[in-house]
Enzyme design. Structure first.
Site, PDB file in Angstrom:
ATOM      1  N   GLU A   1      -2.957  -4.816  -3.058  1.00 49.58           N
ATOM      2  CA  GLU A   1      -3.450  -5.789  -4.049  1.00 49.58           C
ATOM      3  C   GLU A   1      -3.509  -5.167  -5.443  1.00 49.58           C
ATOM      4  O   GLU A   1      -3.157  -5.798  -6.443  1.00 49.58           O
ATOM      5  CB  GLU A   1      -4.844  -6.290  -3.649  1.00 49.58           C
ATOM      6  CG  GLU A   1      -4.874  -7.026  -2.323  1.00 49.58           C
ATOM      7  CD  GLU A   1      -5.063  -6.117  -1.112  1.00 49.58           C
ATOM      8  OE1 GLU A   1      -4.677  -4.928  -1.166  1.00 49.58           O
ATOM      9  OE2 GLU A   1      -5.589  -6.612  -0.109  1.00 49.58           O
TER      10      GLU A   1
ATOM     11  N   ASN B   1       0.831  -1.198   0.000  1.00 48.54           N
ATOM     12  CA  ASN B   1       0.000   0.000   0.000  1.00 48.54           C
ATOM     13  C   ASN B   1       0.868   1.250   0.000  1.00 48.54           C
ATOM     14  O   ASN B   1       1.913   1.312   0.653  1.00 48.54           O
ATOM     15  CB  ASN B   1      -1.008  -0.002   1.153  1.00 48.54           C
ATOM     16  CG  ASN B   1      -0.421  -0.220   2.521  1.00 48.54           C
ATOM     17  OD1 ASN B   1       0.563  -0.932   2.677  1.00 48.54           O
ATOM     18  ND2 ASN B   1      -1.006   0.398   3.519  1.00 48.54           N
TER      19      ASN B   1
ATOM     20  N   CYS C   1      -4.022   0.480  -2.672  1.00 51.61           N
ATOM     21  CA  CYS C   1      -3.841  -0.720  -1.841  1.00 51.61           C
ATOM     22  C   CYS C   1      -2.773  -1.645  -2.438  1.00 51.61           C
ATOM     23  O   CYS C   1      -2.476  -1.592  -3.642  1.00 51.61           O
ATOM     24  CB  CYS C   1      -5.132  -1.508  -1.744  1.00 51.61           C
ATOM     25  SG  CYS C   1      -6.465  -0.677  -0.886  1.00 51.61           S
TER      26      CYS C   1
ATOM     27  N   CYS D   1     -10.469  -3.517  -4.283  1.00 48.12           N
ATOM     28  CA  CYS D   1      -9.450  -4.460  -4.768  1.00 48.12           C
ATOM     29  C   CYS D   1     -10.083  -5.761  -5.247  1.00 48.12           C
ATOM     30  O   CYS D   1      -9.627  -6.350  -6.236  1.00 48.12           O
ATOM     31  CB  CYS D   1      -8.418  -4.733  -3.680  1.00 48.12           C
ATOM     32  SG  CYS D   1      -7.325  -3.313  -3.431  1.00 48.12           S
TER      33      CYS D   1
ATOM     34  N   CYS E   1      -9.868  -5.232   0.288  1.00 45.74           N
ATOM     35  CA  CYS E   1     -11.030  -4.333   0.328  1.00 45.74           C
ATOM     36  C   CYS E   1     -11.892  -4.572  -0.916  1.00 45.74           C
ATOM     37  O   CYS E   1     -11.467  -5.223  -1.882  1.00 45.74           O
ATOM     38  CB  CYS E   1     -10.586  -2.878   0.430  1.00 45.74           C
ATOM     39  SG  CYS E   1     -10.094  -2.143  -1.145  1.00 45.74           S
TER      40      CYS E   1
ATOM     41  N   GLU F   1       0.241   5.254   0.509  1.00 42.00           N
ATOM     42  CA  GLU F   1      -0.750   6.254   0.920  1.00 42.00           C
ATOM     43  C   GLU F   1      -0.400   7.632   0.371  1.00 42.00           C
ATOM     44  O   GLU F   1       0.731   7.884  -0.063  1.00 42.00           O
ATOM     45  CB  GLU F   1      -0.847   6.258   2.452  1.00 42.00           C
ATOM     46  CG  GLU F   1      -1.336   4.909   2.966  1.00 42.00           C
ATOM     47  CD  GLU F   1      -1.596   4.863   4.454  1.00 42.00           C
ATOM     48  OE1 GLU F   1      -1.161   5.796   5.175  1.00 42.00           O
ATOM     49  OE2 GLU F   1      -2.245   3.883   4.888  1.00 42.00           O
TER      50      GLU F   1
END
Ligand code: THU
Length: 148
Positions: free
Chosen positions: A73, A60, A71, A108, A105, A62
């Site tokens: 993934e 990830n 993210c 993803c 999530c 940010e």
């Protein structure tokens, strides 16, 4: 018709998993350490095995504009397409620091659905507790939107 066995929240002992799965878990744990997560302090790593036999990784990343965060993934999926073009995903491993390993999530899951069949195994591992779980992708993402 061939029966597809779905795995839903199956706990695994890492000592018993095949070498290629162990390798995928190690990759996910390793790339997790590269996460850039100054806002949430929650690091995630993902490793994807493609049908061509290659493993791609993502963590990830940010952003101060929080919605710009990507993210792990999706990062791994992007890496796979950038490196070898379109190919189907054959196994996915996700490492995170939460005691109960985090699942991908919903954004993803939708993104992965473009490349991942329902029977594909998704391994979730926690770097704090060591808990390892196995799901099939179709359990995590039923009725995916894949065509229009
Ligand atoms: N995160 C992921 O990388 N993957 C997920 O599937 C869940 C959430 C990241 C995004 C953000 O950097 C942090 O975890 C907290 O939401």
């Amino acid at each position: 018709m061939e029966e597809i066995v779905h795995f839903d929240n199956v706990m695994l002992d890492e000592a018993t998993v095949p070498y290629d799965v162990k390798n995928l878990l190690d990759t996910a744990r390793q790339v997790m350490l590269n996460a850039y997560a100054p806002f949430s302090h929650f690091r995630v790593g993902a490793a994807i095995l493609t049908e061509k036999g290659n493993v791609y990784r993502g963590c990830n990343v940010e952003n101060a504009s929080l919605g710009g965060t990507i993210c792990a993934e999706r990062g791994a999926a992007m890496a796979s397409v950038a490196s070898e073009g379109y190919s189907r995903f054959k196994a996915i491993a996700i490492a995170s620091e939460s005691e109960d390993p985090t699942p991908p999530c919903a954004i993803c899951r939708q993104f992965l659905a473009q490349f991942t069949d329902p029977e594909v195994p998704v391994y979730l591992v926690s770097t704090s507790s060591g808990i390892l779980k196995k799901f099939t992708f179709g359990v995590l993402m039923p009725y995916a939107f894949t065509d229009f």
